[in-house]
Design a protein around this motif. Sequence first.
Motif, PDB file in Angstrom:
ATOM      1  N   ARG A  41       2.800  -4.692  13.384  1.00  0.00           N
ATOM      2  CA  ARG A  41       1.742  -5.635  13.779  1.00  0.00           C
ATOM      3  C   ARG A  41       0.815  -5.927  12.608  1.00  0.00           C
ATOM      4  O   ARG A  41       0.116  -6.935  12.584  1.00  0.00           O
ATOM      5  CB  ARG A  41       0.950  -5.053  14.952  1.00  0.00           C
ATOM      6  CG  ARG A  41       1.760  -4.918  16.236  1.00  0.00           C
ATOM      7  CD  ARG A  41       1.090  -4.009  17.219  1.00  0.00           C
ATOM      8  NE  ARG A  41       0.971  -2.651  16.676  1.00  0.00           N
ATOM      9  CZ  ARG A  41       0.448  -1.626  17.353  1.00  0.00           C
ATOM     10  NH1 ARG A  41      -0.017  -1.816  18.585  1.00  0.00           N
ATOM     11  NH2 ARG A  41       0.389  -0.425  16.808  1.00  0.00           N
ATOM     12  N   SER A  42       0.813  -5.028  11.617  1.00  0.00           N
ATOM     13  CA  SER A  42       0.018  -5.211  10.406  1.00  0.00           C
ATOM     14  C   SER A  42       0.661  -4.397   9.304  1.00  0.00           C
ATOM     15  O   SER A  42       1.407  -3.443   9.574  1.00  0.00           O
ATOM     16  CB  SER A  42      -1.433  -4.757  10.629  1.00  0.00           C
ATOM     17  OG  SER A  42      -1.476  -3.403  11.065  1.00  0.00           O
ATOM     18  N   MET A  43       0.375  -4.764   8.046  1.00  0.00           N
ATOM     19  CA  MET A  43       1.011  -4.046   6.948  1.00  0.00           C
ATOM     20  C   MET A  43       0.149  -4.110   5.695  1.00  0.00           C
ATOM     21  O   MET A  43      -0.672  -5.026   5.517  1.00  0.00           O
ATOM     22  CB  MET A  43       2.387  -4.635   6.654  1.00  0.00           C
ATOM     23  CG  MET A  43       2.382  -6.047   6.105  1.00  0.00           C
ATOM     24  SD  MET A  43       4.032  -6.639   5.667  1.00  0.00           S
ATOM     25  CE  MET A  43       4.522  -5.448   4.427  1.00  0.00           C
ATOM     26  N   ALA A  44       0.358  -3.117   4.841  1.00  0.00           N
ATOM     27  CA  ALA A  44      -0.285  -3.089   3.529  1.00  0.00           C
ATOM     28  C   ALA A  44       0.794  -3.247   2.461  1.00  0.00           C
ATOM     29  O   ALA A  44       1.888  -2.686   2.578  1.00  0.00           O
ATOM     30  CB  ALA A  44      -1.019  -1.769   3.325  1.00  0.00           C
TER      31      ALA A  44
ATOM     32  N   GLY B  58       1.671 -10.910  11.491  1.00  0.00           N
ATOM     33  CA  GLY B  58       0.645  -9.870  11.520  1.00  0.00           C
ATOM     34  C   GLY B  58      -0.354 -10.016  10.384  1.00  0.00           C
ATOM     35  O   GLY B  58      -0.361 -10.989   9.627  1.00  0.00           O
ATOM     36  N   THR B  59      -1.218  -9.014  10.255  1.00  0.00           N
ATOM     37  CA  THR B  59      -2.247  -8.979   9.214  1.00  0.00           C
ATOM     38  C   THR B  59      -1.693  -8.302   7.964  1.00  0.00           C
ATOM     39  O   THR B  59      -1.003  -7.284   8.054  1.00  0.00           O
ATOM     40  CB  THR B  59      -3.487  -8.221   9.707  1.00  0.00           C
ATOM     41  OG1 THR B  59      -3.937  -8.820  10.916  1.00  0.00           O
ATOM     42  CG2 THR B  59      -4.593  -8.254   8.680  1.00  0.00           C
ATOM     43  N   VAL B  60      -2.014  -8.865   6.791  1.00  0.00           N
ATOM     44  CA  VAL B  60      -1.537  -8.326   5.518  1.00  0.00           C
ATOM     45  C   VAL B  60      -2.729  -7.840   4.698  1.00  0.00           C
ATOM     46  O   VAL B  60      -3.710  -8.572   4.517  1.00  0.00           O
ATOM     47  CB  VAL B  60      -0.764  -9.387   4.711  1.00  0.00           C
ATOM     48  CG1 VAL B  60      -0.254  -8.784   3.401  1.00  0.00           C
ATOM     49  CG2 VAL B  60       0.393  -9.947   5.529  1.00  0.00           C
ATOM     50  N   TYR B  61      -2.634  -6.605   4.193  1.00  0.00           N
ATOM     51  CA  TYR B  61      -3.677  -6.013   3.361  1.00  0.00           C
ATOM     52  C   TYR B  61      -3.118  -5.711   1.972  1.00  0.00           C
ATOM     53  O   TYR B  61      -2.370  -4.740   1.801  1.00  0.00           O
ATOM     54  CB  TYR B  61      -4.193  -4.715   3.979  1.00  0.00           C
ATOM     55  CG  TYR B  61      -4.809  -4.858   5.349  1.00  0.00           C
ATOM     56  CD1 TYR B  61      -6.074  -5.413   5.506  1.00  0.00           C
ATOM     57  CD2 TYR B  61      -4.120  -4.421   6.478  1.00  0.00           C
ATOM     58  CE1 TYR B  61      -6.651  -5.535   6.768  1.00  0.00           C
ATOM     59  CE2 TYR B  61      -4.682  -4.534   7.736  1.00  0.00           C
ATOM     60  CZ  TYR B  61      -5.948  -5.095   7.876  1.00  0.00           C
ATOM     61  OH  TYR B  61      -6.515  -5.221   9.122  1.00  0.00           O
ATOM     62  N   PRO B  62      -3.433  -6.518   0.954  1.00  0.00           N
ATOM     63  CA  PRO B  62      -3.035  -6.156  -0.413  1.00  0.00           C
ATOM     64  C   PRO B  62      -3.825  -4.929  -0.881  1.00  0.00           C
ATOM     65  O   PRO B  62      -5.018  -4.797  -0.585  1.00  0.00           O
ATOM     66  CB  PRO B  62      -3.411  -7.387  -1.237  1.00  0.00           C
ATOM     67  CG  PRO B  62      -3.612  -8.489  -0.245  1.00  0.00           C
ATOM     68  CD  PRO B  62      -4.098  -7.829   1.007  1.00  0.00           C
ATOM     69  N   VAL B  63      -3.154  -4.029  -1.602  1.00  0.00           N
ATOM     70  CA  VAL B  63      -3.810  -2.836  -2.151  1.00  0.00           C
ATOM     71  C   VAL B  63      -3.523  -2.779  -3.646  1.00  0.00           C
ATOM     72  O   VAL B  63      -2.368  -2.792  -4.069  1.00  0.00           O
ATOM     73  CB  VAL B  63      -3.315  -1.546  -1.462  1.00  0.00           C
ATOM     74  CG1 VAL B  63      -3.942  -0.315  -2.121  1.00  0.00           C
ATOM     75  CG2 VAL B  63      -3.611  -1.564   0.030  1.00  0.00           C
ATOM     76  N   ASN B  64      -4.609  -2.751  -4.444  1.00  0.00           N
ATOM     77  CA  ASN B  64      -4.506  -2.660  -5.897  1.00  0.00           C
ATOM     78  C   ASN B  64      -5.762  -1.966  -6.401  1.00  0.00           C
ATOM     79  O   ASN B  64      -6.870  -2.306  -5.978  1.00  0.00           O
ATOM     80  CB  ASN B  64      -4.391  -4.058  -6.519  1.00  0.00           C
ATOM     81  CG  ASN B  64      -4.106  -4.009  -8.007  1.00  0.00           C
ATOM     82  OD1 ASN B  64      -4.916  -3.527  -8.789  1.00  0.00           O
ATOM     83  ND2 ASN B  64      -2.956  -4.534  -8.397  1.00  0.00           N
ATOM     84  N   PRO B  65      -5.627  -0.957  -7.289  1.00  0.00           N
ATOM     85  CA  PRO B  65      -6.816  -0.213  -7.751  1.00  0.00           C
ATOM     86  C   PRO B  65      -7.905  -1.109  -8.336  1.00  0.00           C
ATOM     87  O   PRO B  65      -9.088  -0.755  -8.304  1.00  0.00           O
ATOM     88  CB  PRO B  65      -6.251   0.735  -8.813  1.00  0.00           C
ATOM     89  CG  PRO B  65      -4.815   0.879  -8.476  1.00  0.00           C
ATOM     90  CD  PRO B  65      -4.391  -0.421  -7.882  1.00  0.00           C
TER      91      PRO B  65
ATOM     92  N   ALA C  27      -5.607   1.423  10.030  1.00  0.00           N
ATOM     93  CA  ALA C  27      -4.315   1.999   9.626  1.00  0.00           C
ATOM     94  C   ALA C  27      -3.221   1.014  10.026  1.00  0.00           C
ATOM     95  O   ALA C  27      -2.873   0.912  11.205  1.00  0.00           O
ATOM     96  CB  ALA C  27      -4.087   3.342  10.303  1.00  0.00           C
ATOM     97  N   PRO C  28      -2.687   0.252   9.089  1.00  0.00           N
ATOM     98  CA  PRO C  28      -1.618  -0.685   9.449  1.00  0.00           C
ATOM     99  C   PRO C  28      -0.360   0.074   9.863  1.00  0.00           C
ATOM    100  O   PRO C  28      -0.191   1.258   9.566  1.00  0.00           O
ATOM    101  CB  PRO C  28      -1.400  -1.478   8.170  1.00  0.00           C
ATOM    102  CG  PRO C  28      -1.860  -0.585   7.076  1.00  0.00           C
ATOM    103  CD  PRO C  28      -2.990   0.222   7.643  1.00  0.00           C
ATOM    104  N   ASP C  29       0.524  -0.625  10.553  1.00  0.00           N
ATOM    105  CA  ASP C  29       1.775   0.010  10.977  1.00  0.00           C
ATOM    106  C   ASP C  29       2.666   0.353   9.793  1.00  0.00           C
ATOM    107  O   ASP C  29       3.358   1.376   9.796  1.00  0.00           O
ATOM    108  CB  ASP C  29       2.549  -0.923  11.916  1.00  0.00           C
ATOM    109  CG  ASP C  29       1.955  -0.980  13.311  1.00  0.00           C
ATOM    110  OD1 ASP C  29       1.205  -0.062  13.673  1.00  0.00           O
ATOM    111  OD2 ASP C  29       2.251  -1.948  14.039  1.00  0.00           O
ATOM    112  N   LEU C  30       2.659  -0.493   8.754  1.00  0.00           N
ATOM    113  CA  LEU C  30       3.629  -0.379   7.674  1.00  0.00           C
ATOM    114  C   LEU C  30       2.951  -0.488   6.316  1.00  0.00           C
ATOM    115  O   LEU C  30       2.031  -1.293   6.145  1.00  0.00           O
ATOM    116  CB  LEU C  30       4.682  -1.494   7.797  1.00  0.00           C
ATOM    117  CG  LEU C  30       5.688  -1.667   6.655  1.00  0.00           C
ATOM    118  CD1 LEU C  30       6.599  -0.448   6.544  1.00  0.00           C
ATOM    119  CD2 LEU C  30       6.506  -2.936   6.851  1.00  0.00           C
ATOM    120  N   ALA C  31       3.424   0.326   5.373  1.00  0.00           N
ATOM    121  CA  ALA C  31       2.997   0.208   3.976  1.00  0.00           C
ATOM    122  C   ALA C  31       4.221  -0.077   3.122  1.00  0.00           C
ATOM    123  O   ALA C  31       5.185   0.707   3.120  1.00  0.00           O
ATOM    124  CB  ALA C  31       2.315   1.483   3.512  1.00  0.00           C
TER     125      ALA C  31
END
Length: 729
Positions: A262-265, A291-298, A318-322
Amino acid sequence: MSMSMDTQSQALDFSAVRELVSAALVSGASALDERQSKQVFAAYGIPVPAGALVTGEAEAVAAAARIGGKVVMKAVGGEIHHKTEGGLVVLGVEGAEAVAETYRLLEERAGDALEAVLVEQLVAGNREFMVGMKRDPIFGPVVAFGLGGVLTEALGDVVLGLAPLDDRDAAELPDLIKANRLLGPFRGYPPVDRAELAKILQAIGQIALDHPEIAEIDVNPVLVEGDRPVAADALIVLAREEAKEPERSAFVPDLKPLVAPRSMAVVGASGDITKWGGSALKNILDGGYTGTVYPVNPKGGEFFGLKAYASIDDLPEAPDLALLAVGGHQVAPMLEQCGRKGIKAAIAIAAGFSETGATGAEAEQEIARIASEGGVTLMGPNCMGMVSNEVSLHAVGFVVLHPVKGTLSFVSQSGNIGVQTTNFCQRRNIGIDKFLSVGNEAQIGVTEALDYLKDDPNTTCIMMYVEGIDDGRRFLEAARRAASRKPVVVLRAGLTEFGSRAAASHTGAMAGSAAVWEAAARQAGIVTCTSSQDVIDLGTCLAYNPLPKGRRVAIVTNGGGAGVMAADEAARHGLQLAEFPPELYEALDEILPPYWSRQNPLDMVTAAGGDVGPRVLRLVAECDAVDAIVVLSTLGIPTSGSNVRPTCDDGDYAGLSPWETEFVDLIAELMETTGKPIINVPDTPIRGSVFDRGRRYHPIVLTSPRSAALALDRMEWYATRRRDRNPLS
C-alpha cells in the motif's frame, strides 16, 4: 516360486530391518551382502527367489536338494559387490556333484573375500529389467527403472521417479522407457504383471525413505518369470554419513506486502535516472503506482516532485515495502532499520553475495538472518526488482518496463532473463500481472513464490526461470500444490555441466541433475521448456485458451506448404491429425472449390477474406472428431483496398484489418462454445499475440507451426495430468 529364503533368511519385520542396517554400519560394512539385501526386500514385499546361505559343500548340496531343480550359486562377502564381472555367479547348476564342484569353483575365484555361498532357485525369466535407488543431493531418494542385465549401462534405457511414488507415478514409470513394448505380451509370454511391478518400485522408494542410512539400492536383474517380476539380484549400499535435511528458518514470510504494498520506500533514491535508485523511482512514478512513495537519501532533497527523507527512521510511517537500491555493504544495516521501523517486506538489489563465493555466501546468510529476526520478508539480493500490476507497481531500474495488465505471472532467478521475458511480453501485448526477480533467494525464492501465486486470484498461469533449487523436496511439494490449481511453466537452465558452473557463478544456485529434474517436473505436473520464447508461448496459451480434451488436431490453412510444415510438427510432438468424418467432407464440399485437398491439413485454397474461412472454421471447430485447431496463413495476409492495415517501422502489421477483427471475434466465440483451443500462425508477423475480445478465452497468435504444435502438445499433457490427479477439476 516361494518368497522365503530358507530358515536362515526369512523375511524380517521392519524393526529387524533397522537393526540389520544399524549393525552393518557399526561393523564398518560399506554394503549389505546379497542375503541381507534380499531379507530387506522380502520385509517390504518384494518377491525374491527361494534360497539358503551355506558355508560348505555338504550344506550347498543339501540346500539345492531342498530347493529342487536347477539352482543359481553366488559368492557372498562383505567386499563382494559386482559378482558377475568376477565370475562369482554360476547359473543352471543341477545335481549334487555339480553343486559341490561349483562351490569349490566359487571358493577358488573369490579367495579370502568369500564368506558364504548363496544357493537359490533358478528364476526362469524371459525378460530382464532393473530397479534401483540413489539419493540426489537436492531431491533426495530417486527410484530408477529400466532395461536390466549386462546391457543396462550400454543401452541406458532408464527413467527416474522421486520417492515416494504414488500409485499413478509407479504405474506410469515403466511406460516411459523406450523398450516399454517388452512389458506387454512377448514371444508367447504373458504381459508383465504391472501391479506387482508398481509395488516393487514403490517398495524400493519406501526403503530409502525409511532408512536414510541407505545410499543406493541396485536390483539388477529383475527377472520376469511368466508374468511375475522377481528380484533375482540385490545390493544395498550404505552411506558413510546420513543425508542431512536442509535447514529451514522458523520465520514465515508474508508475500502480500511485497507484491501488493500500500506504500513503499525507495532507499537510495536519486534524481539521476542513470543510477539504479533514480531509474527505479522514475519507473515507479511513470507506471502509475497506486500507493504512497517515500524516497530515502541521506542528503534529503526532492526527487521528481517527491520529498526525500534522510533515513528510514525519519519516514512518517512504516511503509509495507522498502526497495533497497544501495550497495551490498549497506544492505544489512538497511534491513536492521527496516525491522526497527516495522517495514514488512524489502527487496535487495545489490550483487556481491553468494554468487561470488564463500565470503559472499556468509554475508548473504547474515542479511537473511537480520531480515527474518526483524520480521521482514526479503526478496533478493542480486535481483532486478519486480512488477506488480495488481497495484500498478513497476519497480525495476535501468530499463523502462511497463507491461500491460494481464493474468500471467513470471518468477525468475535471473534478473536479465526476467526483464527480457517481461519485455517480450510487453512487445507482444501479452498481459502480465506480476514479475518477481528473486535473485539469490537469501530468504524467499521460487518455492515461496509458487505457494503465494497458487492462491493469487490475479494469476491464471505461473511462468518461471529456474537455474537451481536448494531444497528439492519443498519445491516439489509447492509445485504439486500449484500445478493442481493452475498451470506452471518452467524454463529450467543450468542442467549441463557447463550450465551448472555458470549458474553457480551467476546466482549461487545449485543446479542438480537434468534427469532428476525431469522426473520432479513430471511428477509435480510442471510444463517444462528450454527457451524464453517457449515459456511465453506456453504460458500464454495455457492462461488464455481452453485445454484440449485430446490430441486430435485439425490444421486449417490458406497455403499448402504451411500445412505440410504443420503436419510434420504435429507428428514430431506426438499429436494426431484428426480424421474428418464423411459428413464434414460433405459440408466442406459445399463451400470449397472442387479441387480442394479433401484431407487434413485442410487447404482452403487461398480463401482470404470473404465468408469462406469463417464458415470452414466453424464446421471444423464444431466437429466431434477434432480436439484442437491450428489456423495457418489466414491472419496477416497482405491486403489492399478497404482491408489494408498500417505497418510498424519494423515491418510488422500494427493491428488487425476489419476482416481479421471479425475472424478473431469468431475464434473467441468458437473457443467459448466448443471448449477447444484455436491457435493462429499468421502469414506475416502481426504486432500482438493476445486479443481480448471480451469473452472467456482470448485468441492467440504464435510465430510458427512448431510453436503451435509444442503448445498443443504441452497443453494436452497438462490437461491429462491435472484431470488424472484432480478428477473434479
